[in-house]
Structures are given as C-alpha cells and as structure tokens.
Motif scaffolding. Structure first.
Motif, PDB file in Angstrom:
ATOM      1  N   HIS A   1      -9.302   2.858  14.473  1.00  0.00           N
ATOM      2  CA  HIS A   1     -10.007   3.849  12.695  1.00  0.00           C
ATOM      3  C   HIS A   1     -11.299   3.762  13.093  1.00  0.00           C
ATOM      4  O   HIS A   1     -11.575   4.613  12.881  1.00  0.00           O
ATOM      5  N   GLN A   2     -11.931   3.946  14.298  1.00  0.00           N
ATOM      6  CA  GLN A   2     -13.505   4.223  13.649  1.00  0.00           C
ATOM      7  C   GLN A   2     -13.587   5.381  14.111  1.00  0.00           C
ATOM      8  O   GLN A   2     -14.250   5.657  14.057  1.00  0.00           O
TER       9      GLN A   2
ATOM     10  N   LEU B   1     -11.627   8.738  10.557  1.00  0.00           N
ATOM     11  CA  LEU B   1     -12.234   8.672   9.614  1.00  0.00           C
ATOM     12  C   LEU B   1     -12.534   9.108   8.597  1.00  0.00           C
ATOM     13  O   LEU B   1     -12.771   9.622   7.482  1.00  0.00           O
TER      14      LEU B   1
ATOM     15  N   ASN C   1       0.520  -1.429   0.122  1.00  0.00           N
ATOM     16  CA  ASN C   1       0.042  -0.146  -0.108  1.00  0.00           C
ATOM     17  C   ASN C   1       0.901   1.348   0.316  1.00  0.00           C
ATOM     18  O   ASN C   1       0.601   2.208  -0.797  1.00  0.00           O
TER      19      ASN C   1
ATOM     20  N   TYR D   1      -4.338   2.884   4.089  1.00  0.00           N
ATOM     21  CA  TYR D   1      -4.350   1.991   4.179  1.00  0.00           C
ATOM     22  C   TYR D   1      -2.895   0.882   4.070  1.00  0.00           C
ATOM     23  O   TYR D   1      -3.452   0.187   4.757  1.00  0.00           O
TER      24      TYR D   1
ATOM     25  N   HIS E   1     -10.846   7.952  -7.142  1.00  0.00           N
ATOM     26  CA  HIS E   1     -11.180   6.125  -7.227  1.00  0.00           C
ATOM     27  C   HIS E   1     -12.185   5.220  -7.918  1.00  0.00           C
ATOM     28  O   HIS E   1     -11.871   4.274  -8.502  1.00  0.00           O
TER      29      HIS E   1
ATOM     30  N   LEU F   1     -19.352   5.023   1.823  1.00  0.00           N
ATOM     31  CA  LEU F   1     -19.447   5.363   3.122  1.00  0.00           C
ATOM     32  C   LEU F   1     -18.920   6.278   3.708  1.00  0.00           C
ATOM     33  O   LEU F   1     -17.158   5.767   3.426  1.00  0.00           O
ATOM     34  N   LEU F   2     -18.438   7.430   3.852  1.00  0.00           N
ATOM     35  CA  LEU F   2     -17.255   8.036   4.390  1.00  0.00           C
ATOM     36  C   LEU F   2     -18.096   8.353   6.327  1.00  0.00           C
ATOM     37  O   LEU F   2     -16.956   8.788   6.531  1.00  0.00           O
TER      38      LEU F   2
ATOM     39  N   GLY G   1     -18.773   0.511  -1.099  1.00  0.00           N
ATOM     40  CA  GLY G   1     -17.714   0.594  -0.928  1.00  0.00           C
ATOM     41  C   GLY G   1     -17.158   1.459   0.631  1.00  0.00           C
ATOM     42  O   GLY G   1     -18.444   2.024   0.600  1.00  0.00           O
ATOM     43  N   GLY G   2     -15.978   1.531   1.125  1.00  0.00           N
ATOM     44  CA  GLY G   2     -15.429   2.076   2.262  1.00  0.00           C
ATOM     45  C   GLY G   2     -14.402   2.868   1.503  1.00  0.00           C
ATOM     46  O   GLY G   2     -14.010   2.283   0.728  1.00  0.00           O
ATOM     47  N   SER G   3     -13.883   4.212   2.308  1.00  0.00           N
ATOM     48  CA  SER G   3     -12.250   5.111   1.705  1.00  0.00           C
ATOM     49  C   SER G   3     -13.015   5.755   3.068  1.00  0.00           C
ATOM     50  O   SER G   3     -13.391   6.174   3.750  1.00  0.00           O
ATOM     51  N   ALA G   4     -11.355   5.869   3.338  1.00  0.00           N
ATOM     52  CA  ALA G   4     -10.891   6.477   4.259  1.00  0.00           C
ATOM     53  C   ALA G   4      -9.484   7.036   3.888  1.00  0.00           C
ATOM     54  O   ALA G   4      -8.871   7.227   3.834  1.00  0.00           O
TER      55      ALA G   4
ATOM     56  N   LEU H   1      -0.879   4.739  -1.522  1.00  0.00           N
ATOM     57  CA  LEU H   1      -1.383   4.413  -0.276  1.00  0.00           C
ATOM     58  C   LEU H   1      -1.105   4.084   0.954  1.00  0.00           C
ATOM     59  O   LEU H   1      -2.066   3.045   1.788  1.00  0.00           O
TER      60      LEU H   1
END
Lengths: 368, 368
Positions: A136-137, A140, A115, A123, A153, A255-256, A278-281, A120
């Motif tokens: 992490h939770q 974000l 990554n 990640y 992306h 989801l952000l 999908g998710g992204s951070a 990246l």
C-alpha cells in the motif's frame, strides 16, 4: 514476481497459457531488460489490450530499487497503462476490438464487501494492486483519480473555494488543471521558486508560494487562514504545520503523497480551527470513469515526455535526479507491459477494471 | 493577571468599579488563597451572577502550576461556572434576576468575522478565553459542548453508528452518555482495565477495550475497522495508529484532548481508508445552548464530587494524583469565582456568553 512465476507452474496444469514477455528488473540495481514468462489465455470475462503507452512515476523507481524492502525480483513495473483492445471474451459487453482502455494501479477487489458495494473498490480490504508484492505504501500514487476523488469526496470542488496544491509534479500539475476547470482559486505551494512561472503562466494557477525561502515568509503569513482545502502531493518528508496554518476554519488538508516516515501532526492548530487532515488513495471504478469523462469534457491532459521503451533505463536515471517534468510515457510498449498487468494472480479482475475504464474520448491519453 | 491589575488602574479613571475577591495562586506552587482586586460595575448589557458551583479540571491545575510556562501570577482559575443572576442591565432581555446561568471557557469574540457570523465564535481569531494569559493549548478542554459539537459537526450522532470513546475522564464519561442518548453503539477505549465495570454497568457503554494489555490485543484486533468515529479525550501522549486502525473506511478520529507534544500521524493508514483526523474545541454560543437543551431533555448530567471552597487545595493535590472521578465542583464558590471571570479585560463580552447560556431546565447542573 519470482513467487508468481513458481506458482504459475502449478496453474499451468489447470489452464491454457500463452508465452509473453515484459521488461523486468532482476535486482536492486533496478536496470530493466526483456523478461519472458507465462500468463493464461483470454477468458470469457477478459479483454486483452495492446499497450500503447505506460506512465512512469517515482513509485516505479522506488519498487525497482527496492527502497522499501518489499520488492520480489524479477519485477515488471508500470501502473499507468493505456492500450487498445485486441481480444474480447464472450461475456464482455462494454468493449469491442479496437477500443481504447486503461489500467491503473488497482486490478482487483472482493466485489462483495461494504466498500465494493459503494463503488469504493479502492478501499476494499482485499483490494489487489497491479504489482505483485506491491504494498500500500508505495502504491498510492497515480494520476487523475488520485486528485479527482478527494476533491469530490471532501467537497473541494466549488468555484467559491480557494485550493492549495502542494508540489508541482505529476499529481500536482493535474490538481491545478482540475481545480481551474472547476473555477476554483488555486495557489501552488512549492519548495522550488523556479516553478513560479510554470505554475502561473502555463498551468493558470492564481498564486504561488515558496515554503523554503526566508523572504517568502511574509507571503506565507499573509496567506494564513485563506484556504478551504489543500491537496498535498509531496512524497518527501515535510512539516504539516505551515500547511494547516494556511487553512481556514473547517479547512481540509488531504494527504496524497506518502512520505516514508509519518509526519508530526499539528494537533493543537487542528483543534482551534476544527480542521482535518485526511488521506485518500486513487478512487473506485465508477468514480474513475467519472474522472475520465470530466477530463475529456474539459480537455485536460497530463503533460508528458514521450520516450521509446529502450530509453527506459536512462529515463529512470533522470527521474531519480528529478530531471523530468510531470510524467514519462513509454511509447510502443505494446505487449510488454500488458503482460505484466495480466501476469499477476489477479488477472481475473482485470476485466472489471478495464470494463469501467472504457474511454469516451479517444483524444485523451491519460494515466490512472 | 498582574498585567490586568496594572491596566485596570488606568481603566478605573474611566468607569466606576467595585471591589471583589477571588482565590488566586501567587506562584507555581499553585496554592490558592483569597485575593482582592477590582472590576467594573454591572453595565447596561451585563448581568452579574452569583457563582454557586465551578468545575475543576486538569487545565486549571496545569495553569496554576504554570506547566506550559504561560501563566501570569496571580491567577484565579476556573472555567466551568454555574451561577444565579443577581443583577440585570437595562438592555438585557433574556435574563431576569434569579435565573440560572453558566459561563464556559470562552468569554468573548469579535462578533463580526466569518466564524462569528456562522455561530462559530469559538473559532474566532480574536476569541477570548476566560483566563487572562490563558493560551489555546491549555484552554481546549471543557465539558459537554466539547463533546457535543464535534459529534454534530462530524456527523457522529446516528443510531446506526459505532462510536469509540478514548479515555473515561470528565469528557469521556459525558461522551458515553451523549452517544447512548443518541442510540449509538459505544465502545470505551481505555488504558485502565479497572474502568471496565464503570464503563459498561454504570455508564451503559456496549464494549470496553484496554489498549495497554498484551492479552487484550486479540480484542483490539477484532475491533479493527468497526468504528465510524472515535472521540479521543486523552491529554496524555499516546499513539494514534491503534485508533486509526479501529476506524472503518471514511472513519473519523476527532482529537479533543491536547497532549503537550504533537503525536505522530499514521498517514498511510489514513490514505488507504480515506480516514481523517480532526480537531475540535468547545462550540459556538448557539450550539452550546443546543447542547444544554439536549442534556436537559435526556436528563444527562456530569458525575461530580462536590467539595467546599476551602478544600480546593487538597482537591488539586488529589486531581494531580488522578484520585478523582470525572469532575470536582466547588460548592458555595459564590462571589469568589465570579469575580475572576468578570475581572479580565473581556468583561464586556461576558453578557453575550451568559445571554446564550440561559438554562432551560433548572435541575441540570452542568459545566461547560
């Protein structure tokens, strides 16, 4: 933070330190007050920044009040930092004293995994958040790059596309600005009918949908199957089915926000439309710089209410009540929050992060 | 089906009909027995096929027993049909008498929407399933194309990739064969440790993971973050988190089974790995033909147990108990199931479907 302080004692024997201070919360009351501690001096690969502004978002509040049960007190919050370079190590090439620089919620990564090699770092399994004990939770959410990265992306960046933006807070209002700068058709989806005017007239969105009102069902129905993608910035629990239904075939719900409980996945609607959730951070360092340049080029800034540092506890109270638009910025935070970001164990990486976030346009003040 | 019979009475005045029969269930006992009804004669754009084989899968069983409360009795099940052309309309160009042809679970679409124009008839809002009253939830599972389409669409078809396959039933065992034909590394993920030998020795998978046993946790742990994609073929409720955890950054979990209840979405793990959960349902006509050609080229066939038509009720009982590997095929179904597929209101589209599914290789008998 208490752990960091005790381990810092051992480190002090190995390297020179300086005495610094930040504004810390000592317990789950979340009340902030000045706090003194130590950090290392500026190294060859480091820069030191004088913090001028720092954004405040709900993540800070959640950590101050230990809403997730992971906070180590005392804790000095803040992860949307804007500053001016005051010291530059001998190996630093991209910064000089007086430059503007920013620090986001990521301050380190291993630098060698797949990554990291692909830009990246966000990640990287060993990625280090700006807060110690910051999991992490809760880490974000941050500005610009959290919106820009998934748009790029997931290919939600085309003028022919129709983008839904769920929630019109810090992330949401920037999403509308980015999407409009890209020439997209934008529909704001909100539970608050009173954001209608703001969304359309001030931010330039094309449409506004309210999810919570019975009389809006017809509009929601009419919008079904019309969106190429949706950026969902809401952190409060909410059902995903109405959003998935708004997507076209092959549509993408990204989801952000990070609700505390996992939502139910509308798996059948996904299957019969080949849709994805999908998710992204945040984003990697390279892409974050790209985002900064994009924002500068299009003169996109976040809308903020600027407050003095000693107003911070009142600001937090107002934030808890939702009585603030978009973002606060502490003004003249100066050394205060800088010491926070450099006081964690990851300080050796701060250079890398800042190195990349060199600002191209001095007028843009932007939290990351 | 009862509705179709009554409306067929009106239609009979307008066009010539022929008398046909199928094996129907009359109530939720699901017991099948011969059933007589009418359908139109072969038109200019139609072909008639003599059905030689028809696959049986759990979807048939669920509809026969009205597990979802949507069945109209009497109902003649079957949606994996293989036959031989016996009549050809004057406008048909791609078929001649004696050709092999197949019918899957889709028999019609509008032909003019964006999806249809892009060879995605399977996502047409007016797409018509082979069964009357057959709803999406139960009609998602069918052979080859259900596997092939998402592998191609989501880019899970590269020899450098590691693919997980969850479940080793009808869909799962074909997924392993396709992935191995593409040169991929394949790990079968199953709740049944006794499928280990089958997966590795007979189907050629590279690894086998059991999700349900305590002593396998270490293996699962070691496999975390190693897969580029996972095809999840399981229809029974199961948690998605362990699967999402097996994915690399940017990994894709594709749902192909349709559990009766929506699963919980592990949204945070999605976000911190930019992963997606997607769905997919069968494929368009063009891609289905591609899949047939691919299967023929690589000599991939589904593993089946061939049974005579009058064994069907016992077969259904065994299916309910899980006492069958992969798929049944009714042998010598002949006119029986053909009449079913042509008896629904969608018969005008059957030609289109069959037209595309002209078989290139006569040796491959494959349910769609």
């Amino acid at each position: 933070m208490s752990k960091a302080s005790s381990s810092a004692t051992a480190e002090e024997k190995e390297e020179p330190i300086i005495k610094v201070y930040g504004w810390a919360a000592r317990d789950s009351s979340g009340i902030l007050s000045p706090f003194h501690f130590s950090r290392r001096i500026n190294g060859d690969n480091d820069i030191t920044i004088k913090i001028i502004y720092c954004g405040i978002c709900h993540t800070d509040l959640a950590l101050l009040k230990d809403e997730s049960g992971i906070t180590n007190y005392p804790i000095v919050p803040g992860h949307e930092i804007v500053g001016e370079v005051t010291k530059v190590g001998s190996s630093v090439k991209k910064f000089k004293i007086g430059d503007k620089a920013g620090v986001g919620c990521m301050v380190g990564s291993c630098g060698s995994c797949n990554n990291c090699k692909q830009d990246l770092e966000n990640y990287c399994p060993k990625m280090i958040w700006t807060y110690i004990g910051y999991n992490h939770q809760d880490g974000l959410k941050t500005f610009g790059i959290t919106i820009y990265s998934p748009m790029m992306h997931f290919g939600l960046n085309n003028p022919d596309q129709h983008l839904g933006v769920v929630g019109l807070g810090g992330l949401g209002h920037v999403a509308v600005k980015f999407a409009k700068a890209l020439g997209m058709k934008v529909t704001v989806i909100s539970s608050s009918p009173n954001k209608h005017k703001e969304a359309l007239e001030r931010l330039g969105a094309d449409h506004f949908l309210v999810t919570s009102h019975e009389d809006q069902k017809q509009l929601l129905q009419a919008a079904m199957g019309t969106m190429d993608g949706i950026l969902d910035t809401v952190s409060a629990p909410h059902p995903l089915l109405p959003l998935v239904n708004l997507l076209k075939t092959d549509g993408k719900l990204i989801l952000l926000g990070a609700p505390s409980q996992p939502p139910e996945l509308p798996h059948i609607p996904l299957m019969i439309g080949r849709k994805i959730v999908g998710g992204s951070a945040i984003g990697g360092m390279k892409e974050t710089q790209e985002m900064m340049n994009f924002a500068a080029k299009h003169q996109i800034t976040a809308d903020v209410e600027v407050i003095p540092m000693d107003y911070v506890n009142t600001a937090m109270e107002r934030l808890a009540k939702g009585d603030v638009k978009y973002r606060y910025l502490d003004v003249e935070a100066r050394e205060v929050l800088m010491t926070r970001s450099l006081s964690c164990k990851t300080h050796r990486f701060v250079h890398c992060k800042i190195d990349v976030l060199h600002w191209d346009v001095t007028d843009v003040i932007y939290g990351m």
